[in-house]
Structures are given as C-alpha cells and as structure tokens.
Design a protein around this motif. Sequence first.
Motif, PDB file in Angstrom:
ATOM      1  N   ARG A 172     -19.747 -32.850  -6.687  1.00  0.00           N
ATOM      2  CA  ARG A 172     -20.526 -31.833  -5.974  1.00  0.00           C
ATOM      3  C   ARG A 172     -21.468 -31.110  -6.937  1.00  0.00           C
ATOM      4  NH1 ARG A 172     -16.875 -27.323  -3.514  1.00  0.00           N
ATOM      5  NH2 ARG A 172     -17.038 -26.498  -5.643  1.00  0.00           N
ATOM      6  N   SER A 173     -20.937 -30.754  -8.100  1.00  0.00           N
ATOM      7  CA  SER A 173     -21.759 -30.060  -9.100  1.00  0.00           C
ATOM      8  C   SER A 173     -22.905 -30.947  -9.589  1.00  0.00           C
ATOM      9  CB  SER A 173     -20.898 -29.623 -10.282  1.00  0.00           C
ATOM     10  OG  SER A 173     -19.928 -28.690  -9.882  1.00  0.00           O
ATOM     11  N   LEU A 174     -22.606 -32.220  -9.841  1.00  0.00           N
ATOM     12  CA  LEU A 174     -23.640 -33.154 -10.304  1.00  0.00           C
ATOM     13  C   LEU A 174     -24.714 -33.368  -9.244  1.00  0.00           C
ATOM     14  CD1 LEU A 174     -21.412 -35.846 -12.072  1.00  0.00           C
ATOM     15  CD2 LEU A 174     -22.920 -34.173 -13.182  1.00  0.00           C
ATOM     16  N   LEU A 175     -24.276 -33.528  -7.996  1.00  0.00           N
ATOM     17  CA  LEU A 175     -25.235 -33.768  -6.917  1.00  0.00           C
ATOM     18  C   LEU A 175     -26.092 -32.530  -6.674  1.00  0.00           C
ATOM     19  CD1 LEU A 175     -26.262 -35.753  -4.804  1.00  0.00           C
ATOM     20  CD2 LEU A 175     -24.512 -34.885  -3.226  1.00  0.00           C
ATOM     21  N   GLU A 176     -25.467 -31.362  -6.734  1.00  0.00           N
ATOM     22  CA  GLU A 176     -26.223 -30.115  -6.551  1.00  0.00           C
ATOM     23  C   GLU A 176     -27.331 -29.992  -7.591  1.00  0.00           C
ATOM     24  OE1 GLU A 176     -25.451 -25.254  -6.425  1.00  0.00           O
ATOM     25  OE2 GLU A 176     -23.822 -26.628  -6.967  1.00  0.00           O
ATOM     26  N   LYS A 177     -27.002 -30.270  -8.846  1.00  0.00           N
ATOM     27  CA  LYS A 177     -27.991 -30.182  -9.925  1.00  0.00           C
ATOM     28  C   LYS A 177     -29.117 -31.195  -9.729  1.00  0.00           C
ATOM     29  CE  LYS A 177     -28.348 -30.324 -14.985  1.00  0.00           C
ATOM     30  NZ  LYS A 177     -29.434 -31.346 -15.020  1.00  0.00           N
ATOM     31  N   SER A 178     -28.752 -32.432  -9.392  1.00  0.00           N
ATOM     32  CA  SER A 178     -29.758 -33.485  -9.233  1.00  0.00           C
ATOM     33  C   SER A 178     -30.668 -33.227  -8.042  1.00  0.00           C
ATOM     34  CB  SER A 178     -29.067 -34.847  -9.093  1.00  0.00           C
ATOM     35  OG  SER A 178     -28.334 -35.165 -10.261  1.00  0.00           O
ATOM     36  N   LEU A 179     -30.101 -32.765  -6.944  1.00  0.00           N
ATOM     37  CA  LEU A 179     -30.916 -32.459  -5.764  1.00  0.00           C
ATOM     38  C   LEU A 179     -31.886 -31.322  -6.054  1.00  0.00           C
ATOM     39  CD1 LEU A 179     -28.221 -32.699  -2.938  1.00  0.00           C
ATOM     40  CD2 LEU A 179     -30.220 -34.183  -3.186  1.00  0.00           C
ATOM     41  N   SER A 180     -31.429 -30.330  -6.805  1.00  0.00           N
ATOM     42  CA  SER A 180     -32.265 -29.159  -7.095  1.00  0.00           C
ATOM     43  C   SER A 180     -33.510 -29.540  -7.887  1.00  0.00           C
ATOM     44  CB  SER A 180     -31.462 -28.120  -7.877  1.00  0.00           C
ATOM     45  OG  SER A 180     -30.356 -27.672  -7.124  1.00  0.00           O
ATOM     46  N   GLU A 181     -33.477 -30.675  -8.574  1.00  0.00           N
ATOM     47  CA  GLU A 181     -34.611 -31.114  -9.399  1.00  0.00           C
ATOM     48  C   GLU A 181     -35.659 -31.896  -8.612  1.00  0.00           C
ATOM     49  OE1 GLU A 181     -32.536 -33.306 -12.359  1.00  0.00           O
ATOM     50  OE2 GLU A 181     -31.832 -31.521 -13.451  1.00  0.00           O
ATOM     51  N   LEU A 182     -35.385 -32.182  -7.329  1.00  0.00           N
ATOM     52  CA  LEU A 182     -36.316 -32.968  -6.518  1.00  0.00           C
ATOM     53  C   LEU A 182     -37.362 -32.061  -5.863  1.00  0.00           C
ATOM     54  CD1 LEU A 182     -33.807 -35.374  -4.716  1.00  0.00           C
ATOM     55  CD2 LEU A 182     -35.198 -35.846  -6.748  1.00  0.00           C
ATOM     56  N   ARG A 183     -38.606 -32.546  -5.775  1.00  0.00           N
ATOM     57  CA  ARG A 183     -39.688 -31.759  -5.170  1.00  0.00           C
ATOM     58  C   ARG A 183     -39.482 -31.541  -3.682  1.00  0.00           C
ATOM     59  NH1 ARG A 183     -42.667 -35.553  -7.792  1.00  0.00           N
ATOM     60  NH2 ARG A 183     -43.496 -36.319  -5.800  1.00  0.00           N
ATOM     61  N   VAL A 184     -38.822 -32.494  -3.017  1.00  0.00           N
ATOM     62  CA  VAL A 184     -38.642 -32.367  -1.571  1.00  0.00           C
ATOM     63  C   VAL A 184     -37.508 -31.407  -1.224  1.00  0.00           C
ATOM     64  CG1 VAL A 184     -39.582 -34.647  -1.051  1.00  0.00           C
ATOM     65  CG2 VAL A 184     -37.130 -34.393  -1.529  1.00  0.00           C
ATOM     66  N   VAL A 185     -36.788 -30.933  -2.212  1.00  0.00           N
ATOM     67  CA  VAL A 185     -35.676 -30.013  -1.979  1.00  0.00           C
ATOM     68  C   VAL A 185     -36.118 -28.588  -2.310  1.00  0.00           C
ATOM     69  CG1 VAL A 185     -33.357 -29.316  -2.733  1.00  0.00           C
ATOM     70  CG2 VAL A 185     -33.894 -31.738  -2.372  1.00  0.00           C
ATOM     71  N   GLU A 186     -36.019 -27.700  -1.336  1.00  0.00           N
ATOM     72  CA  GLU A 186     -36.419 -26.306  -1.527  1.00  0.00           C
ATOM     73  C   GLU A 186     -35.249 -25.432  -1.961  1.00  0.00           C
ATOM     74  OE1 GLU A 186     -38.366 -24.978   2.006  1.00  0.00           O
ATOM     75  OE2 GLU A 186     -40.113 -26.270   1.698  1.00  0.00           O
ATOM     76  N   GLN A 187     -34.048 -25.747  -1.484  1.00  0.00           N
ATOM     77  CA  GLN A 187     -32.885 -24.949  -1.868  1.00  0.00           C
ATOM     78  C   GLN A 187     -31.606 -25.740  -1.616  1.00  0.00           C
ATOM     79  OE1 GLN A 187     -32.696 -21.069  -0.055  1.00  0.00           O
ATOM     80  NE2 GLN A 187     -30.827 -20.467  -1.127  1.00  0.00           N
ATOM     81  N   VAL A 188     -30.670 -25.655  -2.534  1.00  0.00           N
ATOM     82  CA  VAL A 188     -29.326 -26.174  -2.341  1.00  0.00           C
ATOM     83  C   VAL A 188     -28.400 -24.967  -2.300  1.00  0.00           C
ATOM     84  CG1 VAL A 188     -27.496 -27.664  -3.205  1.00  0.00           C
ATOM     85  CG2 VAL A 188     -29.891 -28.276  -3.621  1.00  0.00           C
ATOM     86  N   TYR A 189     -27.757 -24.757  -1.171  1.00  0.00           N
ATOM     87  CA  TYR A 189     -26.921 -23.567  -1.009  1.00  0.00           C
ATOM     88  C   TYR A 189     -25.577 -23.758  -1.724  1.00  0.00           C
ATOM     89  CZ  TYR A 189     -30.273 -22.074   2.524  1.00  0.00           C
ATOM     90  OH  TYR A 189     -31.425 -21.686   3.174  1.00  0.00           O
ATOM     91  N   PRO A 190     -25.050 -22.697  -2.327  1.00  0.00           N
ATOM     92  CA  PRO A 190     -23.738 -22.792  -2.987  1.00  0.00           C
ATOM     93  C   PRO A 190     -22.671 -23.265  -2.004  1.00  0.00           C
ATOM     94  CG  PRO A 190     -24.812 -20.709  -3.503  1.00  0.00           C
ATOM     95  CD  PRO A 190     -25.617 -21.342  -2.406  1.00  0.00           C
TER      96      PRO A 190
END
Length: 351
Positions: A270-288
Amino acid sequence: MQFDLNALIRENIKQLVPYSSARDEFKGEAKVFLDANENGLGSPLTKWYNRYPDPQQIAIKEKLSFIKQTPADTIFIGNGSDECIDVLIRSFCEPRMDNIIICPPTYGMYEVSAHINDVEVREIPLTPGFQLDLQAIEEAIDDNTKMIFICSPNNPTGNSIDRQDIEMILNNYFGIVVIDEAYINFSRQRSFVPDIKEYPQLVVLQTFSKAWGLAALRVGLAFAQKNIISVMNKVKPPYNINQASQEWIIKALEEVGQVNDMIRNIVAERSLLEKSLSELRVVEQVYPSDANFLLVKVTDANGIYQYLLEKGIVVRNRSSVILCNDCLRITIGTTIENNQLLNALKVYQSV
C-alpha cells in the motif's frame, strides 16, 4: 436517558418463537442421527456433507473467543457481514416507522438493507475531511432513530473515523451504534471489540473476507453484549453458515501468524503503491488509507476507468459518490498486479 434494549426491539420480534431446528434441540454426542430428515447414505462429495451444520457455530465461536478475548456468547456469525447488517435492521427497525443514519460516502449495503426492509435512511454526509459531522447527526436523530452505522476504516475513503467522535456518539445516543470494522486489520487503530462490555448499545462488525482472504466462504462477524446477540440468533436462519465454510474457518483460525504476515505485506505494498501513484501526472491526490485499498483522485476517472478495463485491469469508479468526484478506488494487489496498473497508467498519461 439510558440504553433500553427492550424498547428498541420490534414488537413482532419480541413475540417471535424462533424456528427450532433438529440440531438446536439435540445436545451431546450420538452415533445414529434420525432426527433431521437427512440423507443417511451420504452425498456425491463426502459423507459428512449430508448432515446439517452446527446452527450456532460453537467451535468457531470458541476459537474466536480466545483470539478476540471476548466471551463466545458475545459473538454472532453471519453469512457475510451483509447478513449481520440485515438481521440487525430486521430485529430493531419497524418498517415505515423507524429510521437509520448513515454517513456517506460509505458502504452501500446499510442503505440497501434498510430499503429492503422498508426503513427510512437518513444520510448525513461526512465532512470534506471524511470525518463525522456530529452536529448534523445530532440534529437528524429523533425518537424513531434506531441505529447509526459508522464504517471505520471507511469504505470507499480508506480513512479511520476519529475515535473521540465515535465515543461522543456512544456516550450520548442510546439506539444501536454499529461500527463496521471490515478493514480494521490494515489499520493501527484499536478495535472497538473490547469496548462492547462498556457500551450496551454497541455492535462491532468484522469479516473473514478481507485480511483473512476468505471472501468466497461468506463469513461475517458481529460482536455485542449477549442480549443483542441473543436477539440476532433468534432472527437468523437456522443453518446460515454451511458446513464447508465452518470447516475452513476453523482451519484458518489456526494460521493467525500467516494472516499477520499477509497483512504486513499488503500494508507495505500500500505504501509503495501510494508513493508511485502520487508521482503520476494523471493523479491529483492519493488519500491516506488504513485499509487494503486507496482512494485516488485522477484527472478523468471515467476515461481512465474505461482505459484500464480495455487493458484487463478492473478498479472501482467512485465518481458518482458524494465527495468522491473523479475518484477511483484501487485495491492493493500483488506486486505484479500493482506494477501492471502503474505501467498502464504511465502509458495512458504519455498518449
């Protein structure tokens, strides 16, 4: 004012004489069973599946009693948490008279079960920070509010509800308070199960579908003081948990260490995916998240959802849900599955 269970139970349930099955009436050991109109020759699968299962699931409750440190008579076992929800509403809510309170965005079966039972649903949305709006909940309560459902960690937002807010409700509202802890194993928050002895109106739901990885068996749990559990047992179908599910649950309960290992793995992913998603331009926010999923706000939820479907990747589009505009709910998969998702999203944003 204080909690009065008798005042909450539907009148027809008070008068109900529950169905008494053959296995309810027989207690003890026997070699010849000629009481339940079973097929004594066996079955195509195994000889033992021709017999009805234990209607009270005693063996499971005894093991759970040790693991959860709560008496066996404070445990109800349902055909998934959905049956627990339905039995609660059927037991305590008068159709066309009573109401329940839910706090969207939240798990949809609270509302569905209420509507099936012709019970009014009062929706008090969470705050923009996905927490309870205590003042609005207080204003919505009337003499016919029998039940408040709180999902923590919440689905689909993933966050835990502030414990002090839940305690505020428990200390000031004397209908049934249902805390759905389906995802509690993925959280650092303390379960409310130990608190059932302090709050007579408290019901805590858990499940074997998530952390235990046994969704196909359909086994859910409710923890409450024994007078509430007694009412639920009165209302449930006699053989609501099949024999195969009971056998596999008992085996699974011997593997708590393996389950804890899986939980740690999922939380790490979960932590790894959250970090990786946050680095994508199409992602505006990953909620805790305190759950085994992430709520992710993206630039175009509908378009990205369809694109992922075309690539054989299925996520949950929550865009139509209040407070979740352009949000996808993404379950934490295996390392390989998570990487496939990330690679697909990288290709999408590069087009």
